[in-house]
Every structure is written in structure tokens, then in C-alpha cells.
Design an enzyme around this catalytic site. Sequence first.
Site, PDB file in Angstrom:
ATOM      1  N   ASP A   1       6.132  -3.684 -35.306  1.00 23.82           N
ATOM      2  CA  ASP A   1       6.326  -2.314 -36.537  1.00 23.82           C
ATOM      3  C   ASP A   1       7.564  -3.408 -37.278  1.00 23.82           C
ATOM      4  OD1 ASP A   1       5.810  -0.182 -37.715  1.00 23.82           O
ATOM      5  OD2 ASP A   1       6.141   1.402 -35.816  1.00 23.82           O
TER       6      ASP A   1
ATOM      7  N   ASP B   1      -0.025   5.909 -41.511  1.00 21.96           N
ATOM      8  CA  ASP B   1       0.266   6.017 -40.198  1.00 21.96           C
ATOM      9  C   ASP B   1      -0.749   7.605 -40.968  1.00 21.96           C
ATOM     10  OD1 ASP B   1       2.133   5.023 -39.626  1.00 21.96           O
ATOM     11  OD2 ASP B   1       3.836   6.043 -40.296  1.00 21.96           O
TER      12      ASP B   1
HETATM   13  C1  DGJ Z   1       5.769   4.270 -37.772  1.00 22.09           C
HETATM   14  C2  DGJ Z   1       4.184   3.610 -36.991  1.00 22.09           C
HETATM   15  O1  DGJ Z   1       3.670   3.124 -38.173  1.00 22.09           O
HETATM   16  C3  DGJ Z   1       4.236   5.059 -36.039  1.00 22.09           C
HETATM   17  O2  DGJ Z   1       2.589   4.700 -35.513  1.00 22.09           O
HETATM   18  C4  DGJ Z   1       5.224   4.560 -34.600  1.00 22.09           C
HETATM   19  O3  DGJ Z   1       5.611   3.678 -34.389  1.00 22.09           O
HETATM   20  C5  DGJ Z   1       6.255   4.665 -35.918  1.00 22.09           C
HETATM   21  N1  DGJ Z   1       6.135   3.911 -36.600  1.00 22.09           N
HETATM   22  C6  DGJ Z   1       7.365   4.808 -34.534  1.00 22.09           C
HETATM   23  O4  DGJ Z   1       8.591   5.217 -34.885  1.00 22.09           O
END
Ligand code: DGJ
Length: 704
Positions: free
Chosen positions: A466, A535
Amino acid sequence: MLKYGLINQLVNLEKKDFMMKEKQQYWILETKQCAYAFGINNAGILENVYWGKRLESQLDYPDLPESEGWASFNGPTQVLQEEYPVYGGMCFHEPCLKITFKDGVRDVVLKFESEKSSNNGLIITLEDIHYPLKVNLHYQTYSEYDMIERWVEVENLGKETINLERVFSALWHFPGGGDYFLSHLTGRWNNEFNLVREPLTPGVKVLESRRLTSSHHHNPWFLIDDGNCSEDNGNVWFGALSWSGNWKLTAEVSNFYTTRIGIGINDWDFIWQLKEGEVFSSPHAICGFSDKGYGEASRLFHNFIRDELIPHKNQIHKVLYNSWEATFFDVNEPSQSRLAEIAAKMGVELFVVDDGWFHNRNNDNAGLGDWWPDSEKFPNGLTPLIKKVNSLGMEFGLWLEPEMVNPDSDLYRKHPDWILHYPTRVPTLARNQMILNMARSDVQDYIFTKIDKLLSENNITFIKWDMNRNVSEPGWNTAPGDQREIWVRYVKGLYKVWGDLRTKHPEVIWQSCSGGGGRADLGILNYADQIWVSDNTYAIDRLRIQYGFSQIFPAITMESWVTDADRGMLPLEFRFHVSMCGSLGIGGNLLLWDEAEILEASHWISAYKNHRQVIQFGNQYRLSKEMMQYMSKDAEKGVLFVFNTGNNDTQSHNTINLRGMNPEVKYKIEGIQEILTGADWMKRELSFPLEINKSLFLEISKSK
Ligand code: DGJ
């Protein structure tokens, strides 16, 4: 098959044609269906003459126009289709190359030096007529996908440093002037990949990222059409940059009504000091042409990405569970074990623990950088949980955000100088975190060592990588050269660490995530097999986002979870169907799901497993924004998804023709009595009246 060469070396040319082309150096790159041709004109300028459908004979490709200026206000390259325009002479359009030599001269004059060809590659070498500067233009054809890959190398043959101020990877011209439409993808966090199509008019349209990643906001991809185009028909020219950092695309309609697109590393705040003997290689750009509309353009990209880019080429993607939206930072052994038990019961194959598992990570204020299990949450490390997950028949995956650090972390306390920063400025925090300088070898070593240890000591087969903020204060006061090189050196550092980890742990599957789709590009797909697209997990929003994503990326790379975001608002069936259009995952809090939901989820997971070969590896047809069809490569079977996201006219809604079938083969479509040949199905208007928020998932099978 690629064919190229000097036309005057070809045999069997008619005398007249031979005479016309004999003095010219001329190259034709041919793929299965398309061709790209350029040559050197009478003034020594490398000029593009063709990009489009492959022609019957090599003699059919156009001749090189004469090189002339136009009045005293426009030099020849304003009027001609220069293959790789540089800033020099009377150049007023967007160039590919902009350089300042040591003596202050900012004018490049390249002349053809040599050519080198191999089976499916061509290198054209150009050299400056005065300065020790060499430019290699690279071309590589992928005949099967009608794709051509292009990149450049700029070499300093002298002793004095040369400042590169723009190095684009490629520029393309479109036949016959203006009147083109540009399709591109735009958005922001939580709302990525919105497809936009707009007419190009005189002037320059710029799409770019200045954010350090390729970004949620625009994607380094374009598609051009001439206005007579649909999903199935019409000429489309398309391309993308294989780069995960700052990039720029310029779409220019000149005052002579010609259209061109250039793409490369962003020249904004960019400089590269090319020292004695050094070579700067640009990222690769991929381009293609089809006369079969937007749908075929996407399928060519899909095939290319699946067959040529992603690391685990023929590997089915497992159904995963991700705990983020269920437990957020409240991750510990018991909470994850309970979720794992239910996930296993439903048929999940890979259990992924998201953010919150590592040292001192109880919220987003602390912990990033300290990549070892939190001793309160996991007193005996990750092993007991991994063993439990494995004993339930699932593989284990983990979330990491390697490029980041919280001020409240052991790492930052020890190495405050490791972040991107200017010593005279207070670093801007975003989500309470700062960006480690991936260009530094000590940072690279630290990240490699920490992740290598996790992977070596634990049975981890999947990592979600991420990156949750955009850049600020991109300073590096101890840089070996100009600090502005950071934009490129950062991405190279990222690729290096990720590449080294991939080499050491080749079995691990990686997912690229940057707060959803902030780093979705061809560059990252050399390392990651899949992308966390957004997200935003509302199924209806997701359909739109997935539609845009599918313009470039195949379903196998599109990780999509069923979550609780729309629980109670949309039927579980609908939410599953949306996620089944890609690589299926579950992200809801299973502890809240009742027996009926668990049972239904098991049903859809099993249905997905039965058909995922077709979804992940087949051909995708966008019948409409609410109807997706996938057919196996041999067209023997397929699946059809139908959604109604808000159309009250339930009767006439969702009327379409199927696609991609073998005209001679007889097929059965689930829920329909008749058995017809592919030819008949594709002619027949099918209607799927559905109530709002209802969906269908239908099997298409070959019938005897
Ligand atoms: C952003 C990601 O897109 C989410 O799925 C998750 O992993 C969060 N970060 C965790 O902080």
C-alpha cells in the site's frame, strides 16, 4: 511478424516505386493487423508516415513528404510528422527531448547515424551534429497483440555533463489531421477510473501526475478515435506509459490541424544530469491500433498484460478475504482467527490481514516503518495465526506500506533524515505519515531486510503493498546530483526493492494498492499481479469504476471485495456479482453476517470458482455499462453479468447482442430454452428486464 528494412533492399519492387523510394531509408513495423512506418526524408529528418491497419504490400505505405517550412513563421518540423521531435531549430510544438548543454546551448540537432535490427526489434540511432550526444530510439513489436513498445536511451558520449530537461518515451501522429476524440481516465481517491471522451481542438491538452505515483487522478493511458467508433467497430489508436511515478501526456492539435500525442516522465520539476558516458533510459511506452473499436483495444491490452507483464502469468487468482473493513486497526490473534474460521467455511482460499498488525499500530498515528508483529496483539508472533489459517485450508497474506513512516515510530526516531524533506521546512503530514526516500540505498536496504525477514520466517504467500499519501517537500539535500532527480530515482528505488524481493521470493503474489487505485499502471504490473482498484466498495459505484478500469486492465488484475458498505442497501447477490466481474474477494465483517448470508456467500464463491478461468483468462466484452460478457479463449463457454442500477423502465432495460461466440457452435444460455448457434445469438436482440438493484449471473455453454 515484424518486417522492416530499407525499402531499397527489398526485391520485386516495380521500377517506378523503386525509383521513388530508392534514396530513402524507410522502416515498416508490422504486427498481425497493424503497421507503423517511418523514414528519413530528403532533409534528413526522421518522419512518421503511417500508423494504422496493416497494408497488403509494403509498397502501399505512403512516401515521405518533402521537407519544407511554411512562411517564415514555421520550420519544416511544424508541418511534418517528426518521429521524435526535439527542441531545436524552429520547434514550437511539444518536443520529446529538451536539453541544455554545458555551454548554455539549448538546441538539439539530431541526424540519423545507424540502425540495428533483430527479430522483432529495431533501434534507430541518432546523433547530434555537434555535441557528443546519442539518442537510441527503440521499437519492439508484439505481433500477437498488435502492440509496439517504444522507449529511448540518451547517451552522453562526451566529458561534460548534459542536463536533460524532458525525455519523452514516444510521440505518435494520427493520420489525416484533426477531428479526433481523446478518451482518458480521471478521478480522485475513492472515485477512480472515470472514463472521459472529449474532442481535441487546437492547442495542447495535458494529462499528468505530479504526485510521485501514477495517481488516482489521471492514468497514463490514452485512446484516440476518429468519431466513427463503437465498442465493436471503428479505428482506435491507444497507448500507455509503463511508469509508476510522475508522468505527462501532451495531446496537441497544431495550427496546421495535425494531431499528435507524446508521453513520458513528467518534465515538471524534472532534471537529469547526464554525466560522462552515462545513459538515461526512458520508461517504456506501449501503443496499439485496431479497427475494431474500443472493446478490441481493451482486449489487446488485457492479453498483453496477462501474457507479457504480470509475474505469475497463468496462475488463477485465489478468492481472498481481507480483514480491513471488518476490524480496521483492531487486529489481534483472536479477532483474525474468528474471521478466518468463517471465511474458510465460505470457501475463501487466502486470508489477508490488513493494516494494524505491526508494532504499536493501534490507529494511523503510529507504527509505520516498524515492520514486526505488535507484541500485545501477537504475543507469539504471526506464526500461531498463520498456522491456524493454514490448518483451515487457506493461505496467508499480509498488508504492508513499506515506503511510509510515522513520526511516532522507532524507525523515524532513529533515522529522521530518511524521509523526503527540506531541512528548512516542516514536513507536511498526510494521514499522519511521511514518505521515506526510496532513492537512498540505506532506505532500500532497510525495507528489503524487513520484508525479506517476514517472508523468510513466515508462510506468507501474498503481500498487499500500500501507499497512502501523495508527495510534499520532495527534497533530498544529500542527493548525489541535482535534487530534482528524485522523481525518477524514487521510482527506480521502489522497483529495485520490489524486484529484489520478487527474485528472492518468487512464489509470493503481490497486490499494488495506493489508497485504492493510486498506483495502477503497466509499470507496477511488472511486480504486482493485481491491483486494489478503489477504497470505494459500494457495488454500484464500483461498477462504474470497474468499467473504466477495464479499458486497460484485465479482470484478473482487478481485485474486488464484497463488503458491508452497502449491506442492507443492495442484495448480497448483486454485491457478489459486481465483485465476481474481477478477482473476487470478501471484505465484510463476517462476524455480523447471519447464517443465510454465509450460506449464500458460499454459493457465489463456489459459482465464481467454477467460472473464474473464463473471467480471469477469457475475453471480456462490455455489452453496456451494466452488462459484461466473458468468453473463454476457445469461445466454448462464457458467463454473462446483468445489472440494473437504477432504470425504472425495467421492460426495455438491458437489451443487447451477445459477442465473442463462435458463429458455427451451438450454445445454451442459462435460463433461456432455445439452443442457437453463436451466429444466431449474436444477431438476436436479447432483453433482460430486471428490477432496480437486481442482477443476473448466467452461464453460456456449448451445446451438443
Ligand atoms: C488503504 C487501502 O486502500 C485499504 O484497503 C486499507 O488497506 C488501508 N489503506 C489500510 O490503512
